[in-house]
Design a protein around this motif. Structure first.
Motif, PDB file in Angstrom:
ATOM      1  N   GLU A 127       0.829  -1.216   0.000  1.00 36.39           N
ATOM      2  CA  GLU A 127       0.000   0.000   0.000  1.00 36.39           C
ATOM      3  C   GLU A 127       0.859   1.261   0.000  1.00 36.39           C
ATOM      4  OE1 GLU A 127      -3.226   0.300  -0.631  1.00 36.39           O
ATOM      5  OE2 GLU A 127      -3.039  -1.858  -0.950  1.00 36.39           O
ATOM      6  N   PHE A 128       1.962   1.234   0.735  1.00 31.75           N
ATOM      7  CA  PHE A 128       2.854   2.393   0.742  1.00 31.75           C
ATOM      8  C   PHE A 128       3.406   2.663  -0.663  1.00 31.75           C
ATOM      9  CE2 PHE A 128       7.120   4.213   0.949  1.00 31.75           C
ATOM     10  CZ  PHE A 128       6.849   5.401   1.625  1.00 31.75           C
ATOM     11  N   LEU A 129       3.855   1.614  -1.331  1.00 30.07           N
ATOM     12  CA  LEU A 129       4.395   1.768  -2.687  1.00 30.07           C
ATOM     13  C   LEU A 129       3.325   2.267  -3.659  1.00 30.07           C
ATOM     14  CD1 LEU A 129       6.624  -1.435  -2.861  1.00 30.07           C
ATOM     15  CD2 LEU A 129       7.410   0.932  -2.702  1.00 30.07           C
ATOM     16  N   ARG A 130       2.123   1.757  -3.522  1.00 26.62           N
ATOM     17  CA  ARG A 130       1.030   2.221  -4.387  1.00 26.62           C
ATOM     18  C   ARG A 130       0.728   3.696  -4.155  1.00 26.62           C
ATOM     19  NH1 ARG A 130      -2.680  -3.214  -3.893  1.00 26.62           N
ATOM     20  NH2 ARG A 130      -1.742  -4.294  -5.668  1.00 26.62           N
ATOM     21  N   LYS A 131       0.774   4.122  -2.903  1.00 28.18           N
ATOM     22  CA  LYS A 131       0.538   5.545  -2.591  1.00 28.18           C
ATOM     23  C   LYS A 131       1.628   6.430  -3.176  1.00 28.18           C
ATOM     24  CE  LYS A 131      -2.260   4.899   1.513  1.00 28.18           C
ATOM     25  NZ  LYS A 131      -2.334   4.973   2.977  1.00 28.18           N
ATOM     26  N   GLN A 132       2.805   5.854  -3.422  1.00 30.02           N
ATOM     27  CA  GLN A 132       3.899   6.604  -4.033  1.00 30.02           C
ATOM     28  C   GLN A 132       3.769   6.625  -5.560  1.00 30.02           C
ATOM     29  OE1 GLN A 132       5.806   8.272  -1.832  1.00 30.02           O
ATOM     30  NE2 GLN A 132       4.447   7.222  -0.412  1.00 30.02           N
TER      31      GLN A 132
END
Length: 163
Positions: A127-132
């Protein structure tokens, strides 16, 4: 007086004919121009998805092997510490172990695609990578038919022909 009327009639006929001819040519040109632009835009979008994934990160050893088998191993910019096959995988920068993902290393690599498995990938990191803004895809590999379908979906995503 009659020659004058004939002259006016032929001028009107010629004028109407020229207007009709110009309208027809204009419509044909508009259709050809529209067709040309539709063709160019279609080619762009067909090529875009294939070219969009030039920097790939694999979060599992089996995915790394699949990507090499599909012929896109040269696009890998990050793999796990357990990715040792094929031998070329050992030379690729390590961005994760089997469970933990180093999101900082992944961000530095500027991947266009990160591929992991549904079974083991850490949801918080994903999820963190997707938010980036990173495209992260997770595929199931728990059963044989899942693995087969996942390989097909990865190949399709990368624009590879069926084998």
């Amino acid at each position: 007086m009659i020659p004058n009327q004939i002259s006016n009639a032929s001028n009107m006929f010629l004028s109407s004919f020229l207007r009709l001819l110009i309208d027809t040519i204009t419509r044909c040109v508009k259709i050809q121009v529209c067709f040309f632009f539709v063709t160019i835009i279609s080619i762009y979008f067909l090529c875009y998805e294939v070219e969009a994934y030039e920097r790939i990160i694999s979060l599992k050893p089996n995915i790394t092997e699949i990507l090499f088998d599909l012929g896109v191993g040269e696009k890998l910019v990050g793999v796990t510490t357990y990715c040792d096959y094929p031998p070329e995988a050992k030379k690729i920068d390590k961005v994760a172990d089997y469970v933990q993902v180093d999101v900082e290393k992944i961000l530095v690599k500027r991947p266009s695609l990160v591929i992991g498995s549904e079974e083991n990938s850490t949801k918080v990191d994903v999820e963190f990578l997707r938010k980036q803004g990173i495209d992260v895809r997770l595929y199931p590999f728990g059963r044989l038919n899942d693995a087969y379908r996942s390989i097909e979906e990865i190949a399709s995503l990368l624009g590879l022909p069926e084998r």
